[in-house]
Design a protein around this motif. Structure first.
Motif, PDB file in Angstrom:
ATOM      1  N   ILE A   1       0.739  -1.223  -0.055  1.00 35.24           N
ATOM      2  CA  ILE A   1       0.014   0.037  -0.182  1.00 35.24           C
ATOM      3  C   ILE A   1       0.787   1.213   0.158  1.00 35.24           C
ATOM      4  N   PRO A   2       0.768   1.853  -0.791  1.00 32.84           N
ATOM      5  CA  PRO A   2       1.543   3.294  -0.895  1.00 32.84           C
ATOM      6  C   PRO A   2       1.100   4.341  -0.087  1.00 32.84           C
ATOM      7  N   ARG A   3       1.890   5.233   0.317  1.00 30.32           N
ATOM      8  CA  ARG A   3       1.495   6.319   1.282  1.00 30.32           C
ATOM      9  C   ARG A   3       0.277   7.034   0.815  1.00 30.32           C
ATOM     10  N   ASN A   4      -0.332   7.902   1.907  1.00 36.53           N
ATOM     11  CA  ASN A   4      -1.362   8.632   1.541  1.00 36.53           C
ATOM     12  C   ASN A   4      -0.815  10.007   0.628  1.00 36.53           C
ATOM     13  N   ALA A   5      -1.715   9.983  -0.552  1.00 34.36           N
ATOM     14  CA  ALA A   5      -1.608  11.124  -1.199  1.00 34.36           C
ATOM     15  C   ALA A   5      -2.047  12.463  -0.845  1.00 34.36           C
ATOM     16  N   PHE A   6      -3.048  12.294   0.054  1.00 30.09           N
ATOM     17  CA  PHE A   6      -3.763  13.634   0.361  1.00 30.09           C
ATOM     18  C   PHE A   6      -3.388  13.813   1.743  1.00 30.09           C
ATOM     19  N   PRO A   7      -3.151  15.186   2.341  1.00 32.55           N
ATOM     20  CA  PRO A   7      -3.142  15.476   3.790  1.00 32.55           C
ATOM     21  C   PRO A   7      -4.596  15.588   4.513  1.00 32.55           C
ATOM     22  N   HIS A   8      -4.619  15.496   5.683  1.00 30.76           N
ATOM     23  CA  HIS A   8      -6.049  15.538   6.358  1.00 30.76           C
ATOM     24  C   HIS A   8      -6.102  17.263   6.665  1.00 30.76           C
ATOM     25  N   VAL A   9      -7.217  17.424   7.276  1.00 32.00           N
ATOM     26  CA  VAL A   9      -7.477  19.182   7.382  1.00 32.00           C
ATOM     27  C   VAL A   9      -6.890  19.339   8.565  1.00 32.00           C
ATOM     28  N   VAL A  10      -6.255  18.635   9.533  1.00 32.61           N
ATOM     29  CA  VAL A  10      -5.413  19.121  10.623  1.00 32.61           C
ATOM     30  C   VAL A  10      -3.917  19.421  10.044  1.00 32.61           C
ATOM     31  N   GLU A  11      -3.554  18.573   9.171  1.00 38.69           N
ATOM     32  CA  GLU A  11      -2.151  18.607   8.723  1.00 38.69           C
ATOM     33  C   GLU A  11      -2.228  19.983   7.744  1.00 38.69           C
ATOM     34  N   LYS A  12      -3.294  20.191   6.968  1.00 45.13           N
ATOM     35  CA  LYS A  12      -3.346  21.384   6.241  1.00 45.13           C
ATOM     36  C   LYS A  12      -3.621  22.664   6.887  1.00 45.13           C
ATOM     37  N   GLY A  13      -3.921  22.698   8.278  1.00 43.15           N
ATOM     38  CA  GLY A  13      -4.059  23.703   8.994  1.00 43.15           C
ATOM     39  C   GLY A  13      -5.621  24.289   8.763  1.00 43.15           C
ATOM     40  N   LEU A  14      -6.358  23.593   8.249  1.00 43.17           N
ATOM     41  CA  LEU A  14      -7.810  24.103   8.155  1.00 43.17           C
ATOM     42  C   LEU A  14      -8.631  23.940   9.493  1.00 43.17           C
ATOM     43  N   VAL A  15      -8.112  23.045  10.234  1.00 40.87           N
ATOM     44  CA  VAL A  15      -9.009  22.545  11.483  1.00 40.87           C
ATOM     45  C   VAL A  15      -7.930  22.368  12.589  1.00 40.87           C
TER      46      VAL A  15
ATOM     47  N   PHE B   1     -11.056  10.109   7.964  1.00 37.23           N
ATOM     48  CA  PHE B   1     -10.965  11.079   9.029  1.00 37.23           C
ATOM     49  C   PHE B   1     -11.572  12.342   8.614  1.00 37.23           C
ATOM     50  N   ASP B   2     -11.181  12.992   7.442  1.00 31.44           N
ATOM     51  CA  ASP B   2     -12.246  14.204   7.083  1.00 31.44           C
ATOM     52  C   ASP B   2     -13.673  14.058   7.093  1.00 31.44           C
ATOM     53  N   ALA B   3     -14.116  12.923   6.605  1.00 35.27           N
ATOM     54  CA  ALA B   3     -15.367  12.491   6.293  1.00 35.27           C
ATOM     55  C   ALA B   3     -16.136  12.424   7.688  1.00 35.27           C
ATOM     56  N   ILE B   4     -15.307  11.770   8.887  1.00 31.13           N
ATOM     57  CA  ILE B   4     -15.866  11.633  10.333  1.00 31.13           C
ATOM     58  C   ILE B   4     -16.170  13.268  10.558  1.00 31.13           C
ATOM     59  N   LEU B   5     -14.986  14.078  10.347  1.00 30.41           N
ATOM     60  CA  LEU B   5     -15.252  15.308  11.024  1.00 30.41           C
ATOM     61  C   LEU B   5     -16.412  16.066  10.439  1.00 30.41           C
ATOM     62  N   ALA B   6     -16.622  15.829   9.099  1.00 26.82           N
ATOM     63  CA  ALA B   6     -17.809  16.706   8.333  1.00 26.82           C
ATOM     64  C   ALA B   6     -19.025  16.079   8.993  1.00 26.82           C
ATOM     65  N   VAL B   7     -19.111  14.893   9.236  1.00 28.12           N
ATOM     66  CA  VAL B   7     -20.408  14.221   9.678  1.00 28.12           C
ATOM     67  C   VAL B   7     -20.681  14.751  11.163  1.00 28.12           C
ATOM     68  N   ALA B   8     -19.655  14.910  11.864  1.00 25.17           N
ATOM     69  CA  ALA B   8     -19.645  15.411  13.369  1.00 25.17           C
ATOM     70  C   ALA B   8     -20.075  16.919  13.443  1.00 25.17           C
ATOM     71  N   GLY B   9     -19.406  17.658  12.456  1.00 26.39           N
ATOM     72  CA  GLY B   9     -19.616  19.097  12.388  1.00 26.39           C
ATOM     73  C   GLY B   9     -21.163  19.307  11.744  1.00 26.39           C
ATOM     74  N   LYS B  10     -21.843  18.716  10.843  1.00 27.92           N
ATOM     75  CA  LYS B  10     -23.105  18.692  10.696  1.00 27.92           C
ATOM     76  C   LYS B  10     -24.065  18.467  11.850  1.00 27.92           C
ATOM     77  N   ILE B  11     -23.623  17.529  12.832  1.00 28.90           N
ATOM     78  CA  ILE B  11     -24.481  17.050  13.928  1.00 28.90           C
ATOM     79  C   ILE B  11     -24.193  18.172  14.967  1.00 28.90           C
ATOM     80  N   ARG B  12     -23.197  18.651  15.052  1.00 28.58           N
ATOM     81  CA  ARG B  12     -22.940  19.627  16.011  1.00 28.58           C
ATOM     82  C   ARG B  12     -23.660  21.032  15.996  1.00 28.58           C
ATOM     83  N   SER B  13     -24.087  21.293  14.620  1.00 27.15           N
ATOM     84  CA  SER B  13     -24.506  22.461  14.140  1.00 27.15           C
ATOM     85  C   SER B  13     -26.308  22.485  14.619  1.00 27.15           C
ATOM     86  N   GLY B  14     -26.658  21.085  14.509  1.00 29.23           N
ATOM     87  CA  GLY B  14     -28.372  21.105  14.837  1.00 29.23           C
ATOM     88  C   GLY B  14     -28.946  21.868  13.972  1.00 29.23           C
TER      89      GLY B  14
END
Length: 730
Positions: free
Chosen positions: A236-250, A291-304
């Motif tokens: 399995i090759p390394r991940n080609a995309f960084p997550h939102v924390v690594e990119k400094g978005l969250v 990881f990003d998908a989990i945070l997106a789902v949780a962000g929707k739930i947190r907003s209510g």
């Protein structure tokens, strides 16, 4: 040519002459000349040419029992496989036919190999040519640009709508995931033959040859190439995309908060994770997409019910960007299927993404995981290999359930019909690496398997309701109750009676009974039913009432609805809708006041968890019932949003006009739905599904397109409608 094992060895010169004649015949033999042997001659298999003692001593054996060496030494003369002398003519004919068939297969394989060799030669020539001229072409864009292309502007100033990025990561096409077995499947195959799985997948075989050719051209070597006897999975090759924390978005602290929100309840409705293994750090490292998908789902739930936060949009944009890149590139890790499954499960329309997730799982071979786990040949696996199989099996089972549920829930055809891939599903329950939610996953898979059989059987009856149909409904009801008793016993081993998962299980039983009747009696005129059909209708009413009681009486279930996916919300909302239609058909036989109070409470509960699509559908049906039976108007529960309708409902209301069509019932007003009046006070009749309108109140059956024909189609759910509009092609 005679090769009888009974030839004499007493005369050395005679045996030598025979060996010379045999060698001479062998040098001139060919596959085509083999059938020319006389039928009476018998060529024993390798294990029957010599006795055990002669083979151990590497001595020549006469082939008869007992042989001369064993007689002289007093050793028991034992042959592993006794030869079959004097085969009857019929058996000889079968052997000749089998040999002829094998020769034909050999010629076909030879022609295929010649074609594959020529294709490989062309691939090598192209690869070598590209290696010499690579400097003439610019390098490909970096993977991070797959999430780019958010805006496009030419130098002359023309602006175009932003297009989503579709650039795949630079992973080579190869075989990742679970490899099919290459063991001999019959006596016609051996470990040295070309596996039949390769013959059934020539494109994959050619792709492997192309990868090997590319690697050989890129890395020159003077040593001979090493031939692998068995197929191995590509690293399995390394991940080609960084997550939102690594990119400094969250920020890391906010990401941990969202992770805890997700695993506070979301994983119970999509049981594809193991909280003990899928920790925050582990998911962040293994799969930025999930990881990003989990945070997106949780962000929707947190907003209510409030406005969606920028964090939600950032996480969703990143997760969907990685998802788009997977459309045209190889799938290299099983966690990618988890990410796509999450995006499908919490979307209003998850049909297309769930189909892509299914293809991704098949490409990785996840459907073979349970079969590998059930393999009891004694082969030892490492702990890493065992966990990989357990995770792969869990992902496949959850995806199998979700895809079938999407098909049954929307009236679309079931694409996957491989029941063998779930045959050993209960192996997970007794495994040392089992997750606490595996018991719910297994119950879902077994229920959807039963519902699939029910649906296919009823579809063959073409809507005819006769004694056979009614007898089948009774048998199916008994089978559903048996499923519940078995699965509840599995839950009871680790959970008490009031636990959330046992409440969910009971609700699924009652809804399955309701669904069974509504599918079987689809298209029946419910206001003119004979006695037996009428009894079925009231049985379905009892099931809907029991399902609604579980939602409203369980504090654990009420609190967990904020984490629920579309399927669970449909279970609650359709139960309420069915009760309202039954009350409309049989107002004198049902307690209208109790039903309206229950449905109003359910509508308010759904509004509280931001499920306005289902809450508004219930409110429209309530208004319909009040009009028909003459109940007082007005909602007794608090107004959902203190006055204005929810954002997704704003496009469905207009300003009242002076013209009213006398042939149609008057449109609903905001007051009838429990909202404060305003300038835009009339609900557009065309926005209300036909199943909810007054002329369809006597139709209690499920529409052909399932939930899509029942609930309002609202925009602005945070997954698609709140983004800038894309070009029509997308």
């Amino acid at each position: 040519m005679s090769m009888s094992p009974t030839a004499s060895v007493s005369n050395g010169s005679e045996s030598a002459a025979k060996r010379r004649r045999t060698n001479g015949a062998d040098t001139n033999s060919s596959p085509a000349s083999i059938p020319a042997a006389t039928p009476s001659s018998h060529i024993p298999k390798r294990g029957a040419r010599a006795c055990t003692a002669c083979r151990k001593g590497k001595n020549r054996c006469e082939g008869d029992a007992p042989c001369r060496r064993c007689q002289l030494s007093g050793t028991p003369c034992i042959f592993e496989k006794p030869e079959k002398k004097n085969a009857p003519p019929a058996a000889a004919g079968v052997n000749a036919e089998r040999l002829s068939r094998l020769e034909g297969q050999y010629l076909v394989m030879q022609s295929h190999m010649i074609g594959m060799q020529s294709s490989l030669d062309r691939i090598l020539s192209v690869v070598q040519g590209q290696a010499h001229s690579s400097a003439m072409f610019p390098p490909p864009p970096p993977p991070s640009q797959a999430l780019g292309n958010r805006s496009f502007e030419e130098e002359r100033g023309d602006k175009f709508p932003p297009l989503p990025g579709f650039a795949p990561p630079p992973h080579k096409y190869a075989t990742y995931g679970i490899i099919p077995s290459t063991a001999a499947s019959s006596e016609d195959e051996s470990e040295d033959t070309l596996p039949r799985a390769t013959l059934n997948a020539p494109i994959e075989a050619l792709q492997g040859l192309a990868n090997a050719a590319a690697e050989a051209a890129a890395v020159p070597s003077t040593s001979a190439p090493r031939v692998k006897k068995r197929k191995r999975a590509e690293p399995i090759p390394r991940n080609a995309f960084p997550h939102v924390v690594e990119k400094g978005l969250v920020a890391d602290s906010e990401a941990r908060e969202l992770y805890n929100i997700f695993f506070a309840g979301c994983h119970l409705f999509i049981p594809v994770f193991d909280p003990l293994y899928d920790t925050y750090e582990s998911l962040m490292e293994r799969t930025p997409w999930t990881f990003d998908a989990i945070l997106a789902v949780a962000g929707k739930i947190r907003s209510g019910n409030g406005p969606l936060s920028p964090t939600f949009y950032k996480c969703l944009e990143e997760a969907q960007g990685i998802a788009r890149s997977s459309l045209f590139g190889p799938v290299v890790r099983k966690e990618a299927v988890q990410g796509m499954l999450l995006l499908a499960a919490w979307s209003t329309n998850g049909w297309l993404p769930s189909g892509h997730a299914m293809r991704m799982a098949l490409d990785l071979g996840l459907h073979r995981a349970l079969e590998k786990l059930a393999d009891d040949t004694g082969k030892q696996r490492t702990q890493e290999e065992e966990r990989d199989l357990v995770i792969s099996a869990r992902i496949w089972l959850c995806l199998y359930w979700f895809d079938h549920q999407m098909s049954l829930g929307t009236g679309r055809p079931i694409v996957l019909r491989d029941e063998n891939s779930i045959r050993h599903c209960r192996l997970l329950l007794g495994h040392s690496m089992a997750s606490p939610t595996d018991v719910r996953l297994i119950s879902q898979v077994e229920l959807i398997a039963q519902k699939t059989q029910i649906y296919e059987t009823l579809a063959q009856m073409n809507g005819q309701v006769n004694h056979n149909t009614l007898a089948f409904i009774r048998r199916a009801t008994i089978a559903l109750e048996k499923w519940y008793n078995e699965c509840d016993e599995l839950h009871r081993q680790t959970m008490d009676e009031n636990s959330l998962l046992r409440k969910i299980l009971a609700g699924e039983l009652h809804y399955a009974k309701l669904w069974l009747v509504c599918v079987a009696l689809r298209g029946v005129s419910w206001d003119k039913m004979p006695f037996e059909q009428r009894e079925l209708a009231f049985q379905a009413k009892d099931a809907a009432s029991s399902c609604l009681d579980i939602f409203l009486s369980s504090p654990e279930y009420r609190a967990a609805l904020r984490y629920a996916v579309h399927d669970s919300l449909v279970t609650a909302a359709f139960s309420g809708l069915f009760l309202l239609k039954m009350a409309s058909l049989f107002p004198a036989e049902l307690d209208l006041a109790m039903i309206t109070v229950q449905v109003e409470q359910l509508a308010q509960l759904l509004s509280d968890v931001a499920a306005e699509r289902y809450a508004l559908t219930l409110r429209i049906m309530l208004a319909n019932l009040r009009r028909k039976v003459g109940l007082g108007s007005g909602i007794q529960t608090p107004v959902p949003h203190g006055g204005p309708p929810p954002p997704g409902f704003a496009d469905m209301v207009v300003t009242p006009t002076s013209y009213v069509d006398p042939n149609l019932p008057p449109p609903f007003t905001m007051e009838e739905l429990g909202f404060a009046p305003g300038d835009r006070n009339i609900v557009i009749p065309a926005a209300i599904p036909l199943w909810l309108q007054e002329q369809s109140l006597n139709d209690l059956g499920l529409p052909v397109n399932g939930s899509d024909g029942i609930f309002l189609q609202m925009a602005g759910n945070g997954w698609a409608g709140d983004f800038a509009p894309m070009p029509e092609a997308w």
